[in-house]
Design an enzyme around this catalytic site. Structure first.
Site, PDB file in Angstrom:
ATOM      1  N   ASP A   1      25.474  43.811 -17.751  1.00  0.00           N
ATOM      2  CA  ASP A   1      25.216  43.187 -16.451  1.00  0.00           C
ATOM      3  C   ASP A   1      24.582  41.815 -16.556  1.00  0.00           C
ATOM      4  OD1 ASP A   1      26.224  45.048 -14.387  1.00  0.00           O
ATOM      5  OD2 ASP A   1      24.884  46.463 -15.362  1.00  0.00           O
TER       6      ASP A   1
ATOM      7  N   HIS B   1      33.422  45.111  -8.759  1.00  0.00           N
ATOM      8  CA  HIS B   1      32.076  44.678  -9.132  1.00  0.00           C
ATOM      9  C   HIS B   1      32.279  43.666 -10.241  1.00  0.00           C
ATOM     10  CE1 HIS B   1      29.156  48.074  -7.713  1.00  0.00           C
ATOM     11  NE2 HIS B   1      29.670  47.371  -6.715  1.00  0.00           N
TER      12      HIS B   1
ATOM     13  N   HIS C   1      32.573  48.210 -17.056  1.00  0.00           N
ATOM     14  CA  HIS C   1      32.668  49.656 -17.249  1.00  0.00           C
ATOM     15  C   HIS C   1      33.872  50.127 -18.041  1.00  0.00           C
ATOM     16  CE1 HIS C   1      29.763  50.693 -13.718  1.00  0.00           C
ATOM     17  NE2 HIS C   1      29.257  49.868 -14.596  1.00  0.00           N
TER      18      HIS C   1
ATOM     19  N   ASP D   1      34.573  47.979 -11.922  1.00  0.00           N
ATOM     20  CA  ASP D   1      33.450  47.148 -12.391  1.00  0.00           C
ATOM     21  C   ASP D   1      33.865  46.673 -13.778  1.00  0.00           C
ATOM     22  OD1 ASP D   1      31.093  46.536 -13.975  1.00  0.00           O
ATOM     23  OD2 ASP D   1      29.882  47.349 -12.344  1.00  0.00           O
TER      24      ASP D   1
ATOM     25  N   ASP E   1      28.043  47.326 -21.059  1.00  0.00           N
ATOM     26  CA  ASP E   1      27.778  47.086 -19.637  1.00  0.00           C
ATOM     27  C   ASP E   1      26.393  46.478 -19.432  1.00  0.00           C
ATOM     28  OD1 ASP E   1      28.073  47.342 -16.832  1.00  0.00           O
ATOM     29  OD2 ASP E   1      26.926  49.212 -16.874  1.00  0.00           O
TER      30      ASP E   1
ATOM     31  N   ASP F   1      27.809  42.401  -9.352  1.00  0.00           N
ATOM     32  CA  ASP F   1      26.916  43.429  -9.876  1.00  0.00           C
ATOM     33  C   ASP F   1      26.340  43.003 -11.218  1.00  0.00           C
ATOM     34  OD1 ASP F   1      25.513  45.712 -10.345  1.00  0.00           O
ATOM     35  OD2 ASP F   1      27.249  46.970 -10.785  1.00  0.00           O
TER      36      ASP F   1
ATOM     37  N   TRP G   1      28.469  55.367  -6.963  1.00  0.00           N
ATOM     38  CA  TRP G   1      28.389  55.359  -8.423  1.00  0.00           C
ATOM     39  C   TRP G   1      27.268  56.317  -8.822  1.00  0.00           C
ATOM     40  CZ3 TRP G   1      24.209  54.070 -11.634  1.00  0.00           C
ATOM     41  CH2 TRP G   1      24.482  54.263 -13.001  1.00  0.00           C
TER      42      TRP G   1
ATOM     43  N   LYS H   1      32.835  54.706 -14.942  1.00  0.00           N
ATOM     44  CA  LYS H   1      32.130  54.041 -16.033  1.00  0.00           C
ATOM     45  C   LYS H   1      32.523  54.708 -17.340  1.00  0.00           C
ATOM     46  CE  LYS H   1      27.516  52.390 -17.117  1.00  0.00           C
ATOM     47  NZ  LYS H   1      26.257  51.957 -16.510  1.00  0.00           N
TER      48      LYS H   1
ATOM     49  N   GLU I   1      33.172  54.578  -8.192  1.00  0.00           N
ATOM     50  CA  GLU I   1      33.103  53.624  -9.311  1.00  0.00           C
ATOM     51  C   GLU I   1      32.955  54.352 -10.643  1.00  0.00           C
ATOM     52  OE1 GLU I   1      29.670  51.088  -9.031  1.00  0.00           O
ATOM     53  OE2 GLU I   1      30.209  49.914 -10.801  1.00  0.00           O
TER      54      GLU I   1
END
Ligand code: RNT
Ligand code: ZN
Length: 419
Positions: free
Chosen positions: A295, A285, A261, A258, A293, A325, A185, A226, A224
């Site tokens: 997290d 993820h 993303h 992910d 995003d 993640d 990533w 995004k 990955e």
């Protein structure tokens, strides 16, 4: 008493043709890759002064983050002792272990020896390992770009870093006799309207082509995508179209999803079955985006259950590699690990306890009313009793109150002593 509750739950599910024992053993066999970076806010060991930044950030200042290899290992083990099932640890290259014998080297020069101590740790604790190059939080991130940088030195530096990282992942896999997911990533993108959207992508493509030339039998490669990040609002080089096309045209390279993303109205639960006809592996993820995003710690919510349902009902437990993640620095970091990981496992168990064949038949016969009724009914079956029985069999606390008490104790005895 509790066993009685489980027997009752087992009978309730059996009445619908669902075997709780089967679900429990499938859950026990599915490893979850737990990200090491929740333990120290994505800082790592190789840039003490810098810390996270340049493409990534954790927010919050809860006391007690791990400041060293020893502390991170101890904290991870504390979390792992409260989580049932098979575990892997997901490492980033910035967690290289430097010692007097193996002093600091820059990221383009890292070697397996800097990670051998992690392999020891993994062996001692019977956990698997996954690996990532760290293309952020470093002075060679030039104008926000790494593998797509037009600066020849920067472009070369990050290619060499990814090649080194992939070799390390391969050796880790060799040592542990399993395949290591190596996921690339990069934060590359622009805050404002680009003058050239193609150029950076061509540079990224040529970088990837070079990185993947070396054959690494113990590695599963992934990239990955995004959509945007703070400071990268207008353009992301590694977009979903870019990486999905790259993976589709390069057998052996997989597209990692992910779920933070994508645009908020796009769902990874729908992307999993869109990729399954084309890929034999889908690395994930699992995170929780709040508006973007962000997290946040993974909660037991609808979308998490939908993602896990798509894995289970499509018989893709061996194809979808589940990794986590998230990084929350505003709460106890070990509790964050435990809550997020247990939630993924809970959602997986919930998915394993669905009457999939019946639901599919109802859909195929256009019986949408009954399908809705059954799906809703499943939500209030005694699922918690099966989960608790699973935890007991795994030798971990079934009740959240119980594991939380352990964390409170660890915080007092260990974490608050870290200044
Ligand atoms: C960032 C990506 C990436 C990182 C980790 C640390 O938006 O999700 O996966 O979070 O590699
Ligand atoms: Zn991610």
């Amino acid at each position: 008493m509790t066993l009685e509750q489980y027997e009752n739950a087992k009978a309730r599910y059996a009445a619908l043709g669902i075997e709780t024992e089967k679900a429990i053993s499938k859950l026990a066999a599915k490893p979850i890759s737990i990200h090491c970076w929740q333990g120290d806010d994505v800082i790592g060991f190789d840039n003490k002064d810098g810390g996270a930044g340049n493409g990534i950030q954790a927010t919050g200042d809860y006391p007690g983050k791990a400041r060293s290899f020893e502390e991170l290992k101890a904290d991870f083990l504390k979390a792992a002792s409260l989580i049932p099932g098979k575990k892997r640890i997901n490492l980033h290259a910035c967690y290289a272990v430097f010692t007097n014998e193996n002093p600091w080297v820059d990221r383009d020069k890292i070697e397996y020896k800097h990670f051998a101590p992690w392999v020891e740790f993994a062996k001692e604790n019977s956990i698997g390992v996954d690996f990532n190059p760290t293309c952020f939080s470093h002075p060679m991130v030039k104008d926000g770009l790494t593998l797509s940088s037009p600066d020849k030195n920067a472009h070369r530096f990050w290619i060499e870093h990814c090649k080194a990282s992939r070799r390390i992942a391969n050796k880790i896999g060799e040592a542990l006799e399993h395949k290591v997911l190596h996921n690339i990533w990069i934060p590359d993108g622009f805050k404002d309207i680009p003058a050239d959207r193609l150029g950076p992508r061509l540079l990224l493509k040529s970088a990837l082509d070079e990185i993947f030339t070396e054959s690494c039998a113990h590695v599963i490669d992934s990239v990955e995508s995004k959509v945007f990040a703070i400071g990268v609002e207008s353009y992301t080089v590694g977009s979903n179209e870019f990486y999905l096309s790259y993976a589709a045209s390069h057998p052996g390279v997989y597209n990692l999803l992910d779920n933070g993303h994508f645009h908020p109205m796009e769902y990874v639960s729908d992307k999993i079955p869109a990729l399954l006809p084309f890929f034999d592996k889908i690395p994930l993820h699992v995170t929780r985006p709040v508006r973007w995003d962000s997290d946040h710690v993974v909660l037991y919510d609808d979308e998490l259950r939908e993602m896990m349902k798509e894995i289970v009902r499509n018989d893709a437990l061996d194809k979808v590699l589940i990794g986590l993640d998230f990084f929350d620095a505003s709460i106890n970091r070990i509790a964050a690990w435990v809550i997020g990981t247990r939630n993924v496992q809970k959602a997986l168990l919930f998915a394993l306890l669905q009457p999939d064949a019946r639901l599919r038949a109802l859909q195929d016969n256009g019986n949408f009313t009954e399908k809705m009724m059954v799906m809703e009914e499943m939500k209030t079956l005694p699922f918690g009793d099966v989960w608790e029985e699973y935890c007991r069999r795994q030798g971990v606390y079934a009740s959240d109150e119980d594991w939380f008490a352990e964390i409170v104790k660890y915080e007092k005895e260990v974490l608050l002593g870290r200044k």
